[in-house]
Design an enzyme around this catalytic site. Sequence first.
Site, mmCIF file in Angstrom:
data_model
loop_
_atom_site.group_PDB
_atom_site.id
_atom_site.type_symbol
_atom_site.label_atom_id
_atom_site.label_comp_id
_atom_site.label_asym_id
_atom_site.label_seq_id
_atom_site.Cartn_x
_atom_site.Cartn_y
_atom_site.Cartn_z
ATOM 1 C CB CYS A 345 -1.089 -0.148 1.189
ATOM 2 S SG CYS A 345 -2.096 1.457 1.119
ATOM 3 C CB CYS A 348 -1.007 2.466 4.239
ATOM 4 S SG CYS A 348 -2.881 2.328 3.629
ATOM 5 C CG ASP A 349 2.650 0.862 4.435
ATOM 6 O OD1 ASP A 349 2.310 1.113 5.560
ATOM 7 O OD2 ASP A 349 2.614 -0.240 4.101
#
Length: 521
Positions: A345, A348-349
């Site tokens: 992701c 997200c990361d």
Amino acid sequence: MLDNNLKAQLKAYLERLTQPVELVATLDDSKHSADIQALLKEIEPLSDKVTYREDNSANVRKPSFLITNPGKTTGVRFAGSPLGHEFTSLVLALLQTGGHPSKEAPELLEQIRQLDGEFHFETYYSLSCHNCPDVVQALNLMAILNPNITHTAIDGGMFQNEIQERNIMGVPAVFLNGNEFGQGRMTLAEIVSKVDSNAEKRTAELLNKKDAFDVLIVGSGPAGASAAVYAARKGLNTGLIGERFGGQVLDTVDIENYISVPKTEGAKLAGALKAHVDDYQVDVIDSQTVSRLIPGAAEGDLHQIETASGAILKTRSLIIATGARWRNMNVPGENEYRTRGVTYCPHCDGPLFKGKRVAVIGGGNSGVEAAIDLAGLVEHVTVLEFASEMRADAVLQNKLRSLSNVDVILNAQTTEVYGDGTKLTGLKYKDRTNDSMHDIALAGIFVQIGLLPNTQWLDGTVERNKIGEIVVDSRGETNIKGVFAAGDCTTVPYKQIIIAAGEGAKASLSAFDYLIRTTAK
């Protein structure tokens, strides 16, 4: 910190407070502290039930602030500024601390209140992470309901030293009593089940008591939700079982091709699907994993579904809508360094790799979009595409090639991921044009190479193709009478949300037609 529109919205929400809320800040001399102080001082005058004070003697992270009730020392703590995707988490924490009730199931809330033991949770999040708020909000609610539970939500971008010390390379990352507890999206029910040792047994006992359904739908993504609405509207006794409502939609950020909805986000669409299903008499069984299908011996016999908890559910007809999951590279080192550099992701990361060198595996639309997003955060991005040309849309490829810190390598077959034992440090790939081997030093790898159907639990039952997709006809029917399938887990081409929803409706109508023509046994 807050514009006038946000202030007006927050002021309206805070009118729902029924008891006083205290904001207790623990600050230092940093700019982050000044920002948090400014935010809290903007919130305080929005309600006469909210007060603000500072306690810099507290032995907690600085900067941070506690949301509690006057006279109490427990509650929800944010170590960082909860804006971006976490602004909703801040609003809910204020409301729930101030007495506004949660919409979660009453029996789940009571289960939280009855949890025995000391549970000290810490969650690391990033402000761009769309998966983090669900976890933060779930743990916040637990801390509000049970004084034996504490929760601190930590902005990983603000506390980079802790991110490095704990080797965190994916968010949300949750620690319980100082030990790793979980990583990635988790629902409230999943978290409670994980800490409540008797939850699985109690759940199985309740599920075993349910009467047979007319139609049971396995999977609660767009296909499953659509099937449930159509079945309920036909007056059928309908059950819907899944691991998390919304399915893979929850992992999608922007959605701009769901007709009549010009633009939305995955979490919002999942919420809308749940609200629509809740308008009907559907027995929603959430946070459950299905492990086996036991088909009826003859047409008209009941089909049975076994859950991982050992429960058995019976149904006259079955719709399988279990969707798909991210495809792995299946190379040495991938599993070892998952969440320690290997991730799926970028939204997200990505912020965790600021200023570092990363790779994106896959040159389709998802891979190129990921590379474009990451290029604005990291030092350098290398895109590795297995084929001789990228499959992404031309407009995306043009944008990608305009970026100075992106390289594209074609005919690249990733053969190994390696690291130093605690975190990823690079990968090896083979040039398919001449079989030469190459190394790339990296801090992160974002895998974007498509999907695999979630059908492994069907071994020996319904017919599937070589990649595991369920073979269905034009009506969504499988090779087993009374068993239908819909969405990304089937052979229907073009894995799109709108197609999955349509296929779910089709499968439900086919199940209804089957039921009215079949005598129950």
